[in-house]
Scaffold this motif. Structure first.
Motif, short mmCIF file in Angstrom:
data_model
loop_
_atom_site.label_atom_id
_atom_site.label_comp_id
_atom_site.label_asym_id
_atom_site.label_seq_id
_atom_site.Cartn_x
_atom_site.Cartn_y
_atom_site.Cartn_z
N ALA A 1 -57.05 114.25 17.31
CA ALA A 1 -55.99 115.10 17.86
C ALA A 1 -54.63 114.52 17.51
O ALA A 1 -53.67 115.26 17.28
CB ALA A 1 -56.15 115.22 19.37
N TYR B 1 -46.63 111.42 22.63
CA TYR B 1 -45.93 112.64 22.20
C TYR B 1 -44.50 112.32 21.76
O TYR B 1 -44.01 112.85 20.78
CB TYR B 1 -45.85 113.67 23.33
CG TYR B 1 -47.14 114.29 23.77
CD1 TYR B 1 -48.22 114.43 22.89
CD2 TYR B 1 -47.31 114.76 25.06
CE1 TYR B 1 -49.41 115.02 23.30
CE2 TYR B 1 -48.49 115.35 25.48
CZ TYR B 1 -49.54 115.46 24.60
OH TYR B 1 -50.71 116.04 25.00
N ASN C 1 -51.01 119.97 27.68
CA ASN C 1 -52.22 119.17 27.60
C ASN C 1 -53.06 119.44 28.85
O ASN C 1 -52.73 118.98 29.93
CB ASN C 1 -51.83 117.67 27.51
CG ASN C 1 -53.00 116.74 27.68
OD1 ASN C 1 -52.91 115.74 28.39
ND2 ASN C 1 -54.11 117.03 27.05
N ASN D 1 -54.11 114.35 30.63
CA ASN D 1 -53.98 112.91 30.72
C ASN D 1 -52.51 112.66 31.03
O ASN D 1 -51.67 113.06 30.22
CB ASN D 1 -54.36 112.27 29.38
CG ASN D 1 -54.09 110.79 29.34
OD1 ASN D 1 -53.81 110.16 30.35
ND2 ASN D 1 -54.19 110.21 28.15
N ASP E 1 -52.75 120.68 23.27
CA ASP E 1 -53.47 119.44 22.97
C ASP E 1 -54.70 119.40 23.88
O ASP E 1 -54.58 119.18 25.08
CB ASP E 1 -52.51 118.27 23.24
CG ASP E 1 -53.15 116.93 22.96
OD1 ASP E 1 -54.05 116.86 22.10
OD2 ASP E 1 -52.75 115.93 23.60
N PRO F 1 -58.02 117.62 23.71
CA PRO F 1 -59.18 116.77 23.47
C PRO F 1 -60.15 116.68 24.66
O PRO F 1 -61.30 116.30 24.49
CB PRO F 1 -58.59 115.40 23.13
CG PRO F 1 -57.20 115.42 23.66
CD PRO F 1 -56.76 116.85 23.64
N SER G 1 -60.04 117.20 19.26
CA SER G 1 -60.84 116.20 18.55
C SER G 1 -62.18 116.04 19.25
O SER G 1 -62.41 116.62 20.32
CB SER G 1 -60.13 114.84 18.57
OG SER G 1 -60.18 114.29 19.87
N ARG H 1 -62.18 109.16 14.34
CA ARG H 1 -61.02 109.94 13.92
C ARG H 1 -61.39 111.30 13.35
O ARG H 1 -61.09 111.62 12.21
CB ARG H 1 -60.16 109.15 12.90
CG ARG H 1 -59.87 107.72 13.24
CD ARG H 1 -59.28 107.53 14.62
NE ARG H 1 -58.11 108.32 14.86
CZ ARG H 1 -57.88 108.94 16.04
NH1 ARG H 1 -58.73 108.84 17.05
NH2 ARG H 1 -56.81 109.66 16.19
C1 PLP Z 1 -53.67 113.76 25.84
C2 PLP Z 1 -54.16 113.11 24.60
N1 PLP Z 1 -53.82 113.66 23.42
C3 PLP Z 1 -54.22 113.12 22.26
C4 PLP Z 1 -54.99 111.97 22.25
C5 PLP Z 1 -55.40 111.40 20.94
O1 PLP Z 1 -56.71 111.76 20.68
P1 PLP Z 1 -57.45 111.32 19.33
O2 PLP Z 1 -58.04 109.99 19.59
O3 PLP Z 1 -58.46 112.36 19.10
O4 PLP Z 1 -56.43 111.29 18.27
C6 PLP Z 1 -55.36 111.36 23.44
C7 PLP Z 1 -56.14 110.11 23.45
O5 PLP Z 1 -56.33 109.46 24.43
C8 PLP Z 1 -54.94 111.95 24.66
O6 PLP Z 1 -55.25 111.41 25.84
#
Ligand code: PLP
Length: 383
Positions: free
Chosen positions: A96, A124, A165, A169, A203, A205, A231, A242
């Motif tokens: 991602a 971000y 998101n 997270n 986003d 994931p 991802s 990845r």
């Molecule tokens: C909210 C968020 N976006 C993107 C990512 C990145 O994910 P990836 O490991 O698939 O690049 C993470 C990874 O912890 C995440 O928590």
């Protein structure tokens, strides 16, 4: 580096505590690195491919990824959302994070703005900065839902994108269909006002890690300029491999040009293409997910105990994080207090939200159980 280093700092301080007290005495709830192994289907497919290699399977490929993998991902997204995706709407990416960087590189002119909601995934800000953009941080409400009134006020002529998101997270919230609907309306109103296009970068994931039978509300139903970035780092527990993808809304009128831009940037940012072996593996695993029931059990365990101890927090609906309020204003001081009891957490200010801590429960049960004592003692001190 200083602003974005909270998780790293916790990691380093944890390493010192481990050295001093022993691995099994330190209870680390600071990382988002899933403890779960990938599902058995992953190993089966990997073994099958290694034993029956496809001709040329380690060579260069089209920068967008294998057409067969893109087609399978498109079919899966169509099935999930009821919106007809085709292989041409998908670009396979290095996670991602790779997808976000590719999209931001493709969309942004220097000085254009990207809105992120606090608390945010701290990278971000770095990704926007990587591509000459400027982040605008917009607060969320008590339930960590985007403040749409502030969103509306924050959009101007230079706003190119909004990043969301969900599941989130660090808070674990899932954005409701209503919130997404209203957000779509705000975006289109402001697009009409300024004669611009505003992209909603979703986003996702954690999309499949969602609890209590909740169905994932997709922003794809609420705005034609949605780009999904996701991802298999979390849903198949493959963060080191990845592998991910981006998907452009099939109803976006200039999607061919946008996709061509993303493919070009995938190459020129130096990713070239998503890992070949993983593209072959995940092609057959779109329907497979790690045990969400296990994560839900861990969530219930930690949530119930935190509430009993007197922490104030929202019950997460997805992902594998909790974001309780700290009993004192200074979240860094509270994290230090937890460290006295060998519990590691990340201060909320690392996510743009002081006065909270992030606890990850993608850890083994022993760590979760072991952390309870320190979590209890720390809050008792300030209550
Ligand atoms: C909210 C968020 N976006 C993107 C990512 C990145 O994910 P990836 O490991 O698939 O690049 C993470 C990874 O912890 C995440 O928590």
């Amino acid at each position: 580096m200083i602003a974005g280093s909270w998780i790293r700092r916790m990691f380093d301080e944890g390493a010192i505590l481990r050295q001093r007290y022993g691995d099994d005495k330190v209870f680390d709830l600071s990382l988002g690195n899933p403890i779960m192994e990938p599902p058995p289907e992953f190993h089966q497919e990997l073994r099958r491919l290694v034993e029956n290699p496809l001709p040329g399977m380690h060579r260069y490929m089209p920068n967008a990824g294998y057409p067969e993998t893109r087609a399978v991902v498109a079919d899966y997204l169509s099935m999930e959302t009821g919106i007809k995706f085709t292989a041409g709407d998908i670009v396979m990416t290095c996670g991602a994070a790779g997808a976000l960087n590719v999209v931001l590189k493709t969309l942004l002119d220097p000085g254009e703005e990207v809105i992120v909601f606090a608390p945010y995934f701290v990278e971000y800000l770095n990704y926007v900065d990587n591509h000459g953009g400027v982040s605008q941080v917009v607060p969320t409400d008590e339930q960590f839902m985007p403040r749409l009134d502030v969103l509306e006020e924050s959009i101007n002529q230079k706003t190119k994108a909004v990043i969301i998101n969900s599941p989130n997270n660090p808070t674990g919230v899932v954005y409701s269909d209503d919130v997404l609907h209203n957000m779509g309306e705000v975006l289109r109103k402001k697009e009409a006002q300024y004669g611009t296009e505003i992209f909603l970068l979703s986003d996702e994931p954690y999309r499949k890690i969602i609890y209590d039978g909740l169905e994932y509300p997709s922003p794809l139903h609420h705005h034609p300029r949605v780009i999904v970035l996701t991802s298999h780092s979390k849903d198949l527990a493959l963060p080191g491999e990845r592998i991910g993808y981006l998907a452009v809304h099939p109803e976006y009128s200039q999607r061919e040009e946008l996709i061509d831009g993303c493919i070009y940037c995938n190459r020129t940012l130096g990713y070239v293409n998503a890992p070949a072996l993983m593209q072959n593996v995940v092609r057959t695993l779109q329907n497979v997910t790690v045990s969400v029931a296990d994560y839900q059990r861990k969530r219930d365990f930690l949530y119930t105990h935190l509430i009993e101890m007197g922490y104030s927090l929202n019950k997460p609906q997805g992902a594998f994080y909790m974001f309780p309020r700290t009993p004192i204003e200074d979240d860094v001081a509270f994290v230090k207090e937890l460290q006295q009891w060998l519990v590691l957490a990340v201060p909320g200010q690392g996510f743009g939200a002081p006065g909270y801590i992030r606890l990850s429960y993608c850890v083994d049960d022993r760590t979760l159980e072991g952390a309870l004592d320190g979590l209890g003692r720390a809050i008792k001190k300030f209550k």
